[in-house]
Design an enzyme around this catalytic site. Structure first.
Site, mmCIF file in Angstrom:
data_model
loop_
_atom_site.group_PDB
_atom_site.id
_atom_site.type_symbol
_atom_site.label_atom_id
_atom_site.label_comp_id
_atom_site.label_asym_id
_atom_site.label_seq_id
_atom_site.Cartn_x
_atom_site.Cartn_y
_atom_site.Cartn_z
ATOM 1 C CD GLU A 1 -2.535 1.703 0.248
ATOM 2 O OE1 GLU A 1 -2.458 2.881 -0.139
ATOM 3 O OE2 GLU A 1 -3.273 0.844 -0.308
ATOM 4 N N GLY B 1 -21.995 17.204 -11.710
ATOM 5 C CA GLY B 1 -22.230 15.764 -11.690
ATOM 6 C C GLY B 1 -23.182 15.372 -10.587
ATOM 7 C CB SER B 2 -26.587 14.667 -10.368
ATOM 8 O OG SER B 2 -27.080 13.876 -11.442
ATOM 9 N N GLY B 3 -24.090 12.032 -9.846
ATOM 10 C CA GLY B 3 -23.995 10.646 -9.410
ATOM 11 C C GLY B 3 -23.939 10.605 -7.893
ATOM 12 C CB ILE C 1 -19.126 11.252 -5.645
ATOM 13 C CG1 ILE C 1 -18.541 9.862 -5.414
ATOM 14 C CG2 ILE C 1 -18.185 12.317 -5.081
ATOM 15 C CD1 ILE C 1 -17.252 9.588 -6.177
ATOM 16 C CB ALA D 1 -18.794 14.788 -8.285
ATOM 17 N N GLY E 1 -16.993 11.515 -12.262
ATOM 18 C CA GLY E 1 -16.543 10.149 -12.478
ATOM 19 C C GLY E 1 -15.137 9.895 -11.979
ATOM 20 C CG HIS F 1 -47.166 -3.768 12.341
ATOM 21 N ND1 HIS F 1 -47.341 -2.787 11.395
ATOM 22 C CD2 HIS F 1 -47.883 -3.384 13.431
ATOM 23 C CE1 HIS F 1 -48.134 -1.853 11.882
ATOM 24 N NE2 HIS F 1 -48.488 -2.190 13.113
#
Length: 464
Positions: A35, A180-182, A184, A268, A270, A443
């Site tokens: 990493e 962008g309206s995905g 994120i 945002a 992609g 319920h």
């Protein structure tokens, strides 16, 4: 010095990589994981987890403003943005530290540094102490992805932000543009709008949350607009002029270009896969639009080399990456796992209201040639939703009219990201409408709407 030998080397310690390493170790493999930044990857440190911590703060703030509805008193309401962000970062740090513990527990060697693949079965890691050479018959690429930046819309960390900047803001935006309206984009729009930013969302496609069922997108848009967001669909930001303390956005909409000023922009639009600098092309790995091409078992075509998670393409979701990690580790250890089916991977968006879905939308099912039965049930018809003060939402189900197969489920409203799992299990078990209708839902719960939606598809709905 000879390369240190392993059965499996995982490159990238995000939710795909670290899970693959753990499963491999559980199955008796000698495992190393490489990493370059933080254990837990983008998800734990800069994505899924810290954003949910921020959104929880904004959700509580929203509820505080509704105190009078519940017979409560709350005066002089406010927030400390620095404290909100600190809580989010503390949550991320806690979970990232937990990954380190899991690596030790499972006797996985952690190598911090940047990896390259100089030859098949070989990994060279550039660490703070110099190069370290590793070798393994099996290598899993789990290097994830990063924010896509469009020409002219690049982030600068001051006026124009990516998700990373939005998670550690230098200020509270007053007038915010989200491109962008995905998932994120709409999550950050929801967070900052709730805290008081004058928020505009620009989406190039014909609706917000474009991967969702059209009815769900339309319902969500109505709620966003009611909360004060300005939604511009079939629109595109063509240029950003950056000045002192402001950005002038040139937005193409309705056949003309208009200009609007903002103090902050979040891009945002992609993601792109982290495929550079690894030496993949020299090994013969096929890359398509920044993503590694694989088969259904995440094999790259190069013997012993696999790719999982965001680097391997859509859907770009942590739980998909984790499941692929398990599948590949089991395959390497000699098992016969089932391949991951993208259409059975749920998508969840944690805006207000929440959105969740699995399987085919109604339109997609029809496009694929299915004759469908569709059921719907509104939150307004559910006692628990009304008691919670959350009467806005709906559950929609799509069935194959011939076989009763659950083709898709789509939800918008309070806590739907928790409810969707019921339908995921149903699809995994190849459940038909008959089993779902005969299941007793407790319920009072929000889950009763899942039952009612199924009943509605077959003309048997009770409470509507």
């Amino acid at each position: 010095m000879a390369a240190k030998e392993y059965d499996l080397i995982v490159i990238g310690a995000g939710p795909g990589g670290y899970v693959a390493a753990i499963r491999g170790a559980q199955l008796g493999l000698k495992v190393a994981i490489v990493e370059r930044e933080h254990l837990g990857g983008i998800c734990l440190n800069w994505g899924c987890i810290p954003t949910k911590a921020l959104l929880r703060s904004s959700e509580v703030f929203h509820l505080m403003h509704r105190a009078k509805e519940f017979g409560l008193k709350a005066d002089n309401l406010g927030y400390d943005l620095d404290a909100v962000v600190k809580r989010s970062r503390d949550v991320a740090a806690q979970l990232s530290g937990g990954i380190g513990h899991l690596m030790k527990k499972n006797k996985i060697d952690v190598v911090m540094g940047a990896a390259t693949l100089p030859a098949r079965g070989k990994v060279s890691v550039k660490t703070d102490k110099g190069a370290q050479d590793l070798a393994a018959k099996h290598i899993i690429l789990a290097t994830g992805a990063r924010a896509r930046e469009l020409p002219g819309l690049e982030a600068d960390g001051d006026l124009v932000w990516t998700y990373k900047h939005a998670l550690k803001p230098v200020r509270m935006p007053k007038k915010l543009l989200v491109i962008g309206s995905g998932a994120i984009g709409i999550e950050f729009a929801s967070f900052y709008n709730t805290l008081g930013a004058d928020t505009t969302v620009v989406e190039v496609l014909d609706r917000v949350l474009p991967v969702e069922d059209a009815e769900i997108s339309a319902f969500a848009k109505k709620q966003f607009t009611k909360q004060g967001m300005k939604i511009m669909e079939k629109s595109a930001v063509k240029k950003l002029d950056r000045g002192k303390g402001k950005v002038t956005a040139h937005i193409e909409t309705g056949g003309k270009v208009i200009t609007q000023d903002f103090d902050t922009v979040i891009s945002a639009v992609g993601i792109v896969g982290n495929v550079e600098g690894l030496g993949l092309e020299a090994l013969g790995v096929k890359i398509d639009r920044t993503h590694v091409v694989t088969d259904e078992y995440c094999r790259t075509g190069v013997d012993g080399l696999y790719a999982i998670g965001d680097i391997a393409g859509a859907p770009w979701l942590a739980h998909k990456a984790s499941h692929e990690g398990v599948m590949v580790a089991e395959l390497i250890a000699g098992g016969k796992p089932h391949p991951v089916k993208p259409e059975s991977i749920a998508g969840c968006t944690y805006c207000h209201p929440q959105v969740a879905s699995v399987g085919y939308t109604e339109a997609k099912a029809k496009e694929l040639g299915y004759e469908v039965k569709v059921g719907r049930f509104p939150f307004m018809g559910n006692g628990k939703a009304i008691a919670l003060g959350e009467p806005e939402g709906m559950v929609k189900t799509v069935f194959d009219a011939k076989t009763g197969e659950l083709l898709g489920a789509h939800m918008v409203g309070a806590e739907v990201t928790e409810m969707i799992q019921g339908y995921i299990v149903g699809r995994t078990l190849e459940t038909t409408e008959a089993e779902l209708m005969e299941t007793v839902f407790p319920h009072p719960t929000l889950s009763e709407m899942m039952h009612e939606s199924v009943l509605d598809a077959y003309g048997r709905v009770i409470h509507m």
